[in-house]
Design a protein around this motif. Sequence first.
Motif, PDB file in Angstrom:
ATOM      1  N   ALA A 140       0.830  -1.210   0.000  1.00  0.00           N
ATOM      2  CA  ALA A 140       0.000   0.000   0.000  1.00  0.00           C
ATOM      3  C   ALA A 140       0.867   1.264   0.000  1.00  0.00           C
ATOM      4  CB  ALA A 140      -0.952   0.002   1.192  1.00  0.00           C
ATOM      5  N   LEU A 141       1.976   1.237   0.711  1.00  0.00           N
ATOM      6  CA  LEU A 141       2.882   2.390   0.704  1.00  0.00           C
ATOM      7  C   LEU A 141       3.552   2.509  -0.661  1.00  0.00           C
ATOM      8  CD1 LEU A 141       4.072   4.791   2.205  1.00  0.00           C
ATOM      9  CD2 LEU A 141       5.860   3.271   3.078  1.00  0.00           C
ATOM     10  N   GLN A 142       3.878   1.391  -1.278  1.00  0.00           N
ATOM     11  CA  GLN A 142       4.440   1.423  -2.627  1.00  0.00           C
ATOM     12  C   GLN A 142       3.435   2.025  -3.609  1.00  0.00           C
ATOM     13  OE1 GLN A 142       7.726   0.564  -3.755  1.00  0.00           O
ATOM     14  NE2 GLN A 142       6.845   1.833  -5.368  1.00  0.00           N
ATOM     15  N   GLU A 143       2.160   1.717  -3.448  1.00  0.00           N
ATOM     16  CA  GLU A 143       1.121   2.290  -4.316  1.00  0.00           C
ATOM     17  C   GLU A 143       1.055   3.806  -4.160  1.00  0.00           C
ATOM     18  OE1 GLU A 143      -2.662   0.341  -3.706  1.00  0.00           O
ATOM     19  OE2 GLU A 143      -1.762  -1.636  -4.018  1.00  0.00           O
ATOM     20  N   ILE A 144       1.166   4.279  -2.928  1.00  0.00           N
ATOM     21  CA  ILE A 144       1.171   5.732  -2.687  1.00  0.00           C
ATOM     22  C   ILE A 144       2.390   6.362  -3.356  1.00  0.00           C
ATOM     23  CG2 ILE A 144       1.430   7.520  -0.914  1.00  0.00           C
ATOM     24  CD1 ILE A 144      -0.226   5.660   0.950  1.00  0.00           C
ATOM     25  N   ALA A 145       3.543   5.739  -3.196  1.00  0.00           N
ATOM     26  CA  ALA A 145       4.765   6.252  -3.825  1.00  0.00           C
ATOM     27  C   ALA A 145       4.616   6.292  -5.341  1.00  0.00           C
ATOM     28  CB  ALA A 145       5.963   5.400  -3.425  1.00  0.00           C
ATOM     29  N   ASP A 146       3.985   5.249  -5.907  1.00  0.00           N
ATOM     30  CA  ASP A 146       3.757   5.224  -7.355  1.00  0.00           C
ATOM     31  C   ASP A 146       2.824   6.349  -7.786  1.00  0.00           C
ATOM     32  OD1 ASP A 146       5.363   2.957  -7.572  1.00  0.00           O
ATOM     33  OD2 ASP A 146       3.661   1.560  -7.661  1.00  0.00           O
ATOM     34  N   GLU A 147       1.733   6.551  -7.037  1.00  0.00           N
ATOM     35  CA  GLU A 147       0.785   7.636  -7.344  1.00  0.00           C
ATOM     36  C   GLU A 147       1.490   8.990  -7.308  1.00  0.00           C
ATOM     37  OE1 GLU A 147      -2.688   7.698  -4.787  1.00  0.00           O
ATOM     38  OE2 GLU A 147      -2.798   5.506  -4.865  1.00  0.00           O
ATOM     39  N   LEU A 148       2.239   9.211  -6.232  1.00  0.00           N
ATOM     40  CA  LEU A 148       2.940  10.486  -6.091  1.00  0.00           C
ATOM     41  C   LEU A 148       3.996  10.667  -7.176  1.00  0.00           C
ATOM     42  CD1 LEU A 148       3.251  10.688  -2.216  1.00  0.00           C
ATOM     43  CD2 LEU A 148       2.267  12.455  -3.692  1.00  0.00           C
ATOM     44  N   SER A 149       4.676   9.599  -7.549  1.00  0.00           N
ATOM     45  CA  SER A 149       5.671   9.702  -8.622  1.00  0.00           C
ATOM     46  C   SER A 149       5.011  10.114  -9.927  1.00  0.00           C
ATOM     47  CB  SER A 149       6.425   8.378  -8.779  1.00  0.00           C
ATOM     48  OG  SER A 149       7.310   8.198  -7.696  1.00  0.00           O
ATOM     49  N   GLN A 150       3.830   9.567 -10.205  1.00  0.00           N
ATOM     50  CA  GLN A 150       3.098   9.963 -11.414  1.00  0.00           C
ATOM     51  C   GLN A 150       2.677  11.429 -11.327  1.00  0.00           C
ATOM     52  OE1 GLN A 150      -0.116   7.149 -11.886  1.00  0.00           O
ATOM     53  NE2 GLN A 150       1.272   5.484 -12.440  1.00  0.00           N
ATOM     54  N   GLN A 151       2.214  11.853 -10.156  1.00  0.00           N
ATOM     55  CA  GLN A 151       1.810  13.252  -9.990  1.00  0.00           C
ATOM     56  C   GLN A 151       3.008  14.188 -10.119  1.00  0.00           C
ATOM     57  OE1 GLN A 151      -0.734  12.843  -6.316  1.00  0.00           O
ATOM     58  NE2 GLN A 151      -1.918  14.357  -7.472  1.00  0.00           N
ATOM     59  N   PHE A 152       4.126  13.830  -9.518  1.00  0.00           N
ATOM     60  CA  PHE A 152       5.311  14.680  -9.616  1.00  0.00           C
ATOM     61  C   PHE A 152       5.786  14.778 -11.062  1.00  0.00           C
ATOM     62  CE2 PHE A 152       7.420  16.043  -5.552  1.00  0.00           C
ATOM     63  CZ  PHE A 152       6.291  15.915  -4.761  1.00  0.00           C
TER      64      PHE A 152
END
Length: 161
Positions: A140-152
């Motif tokens: 779940a933390l990896q999913e958040i990191a992936d989401e944020l990486s896409q947003q950044f």
Amino acid sequence: MFARLSRLCRLLPVLICLPFAVSAADLDNRDGWAVHKTDKPYAQLIKDLAAAVKAEGLIVVTQAGPTKAAAARGITIPGNRVMGVFNNDYAVRVLALSTAAMIEAPIRFYVTETPDGSGTLSYKTPNHVFAPYVPTGGAALQEIADELSQQFDAIAKNAIR
């Protein structure tokens, strides 16, 4: 004696700015960083970054930079601004998974001025920032990191456009 002092005074601005030129160049080769050199003026890049952050649903939580404070002291250095970006939704989600990972929030963008007055936009990717916490925070933390990486990535593309 006066001639030596005069030469030293002429070299002083170069000696003061040299460490900044070297440190800006070393951004290119940092593992986990995204670096976007632009032709856009430094001040415009800061404005465009703030607008891109807002458009992507995040918030500029913090801003800091030594440029104006140095100028107030009579020292001229290239433009340099750090903008911390996050939002409360991500904060709540990250905290539910890893209290330690919140030390990384807000995640920062770094805008630096090049000698020609243009700006460079750099940042550590959220995947890189949160990687040390994924073993305990899980998928779940990896999913958040992936989401944020896409947003950044989207923010950077919009800001440098």
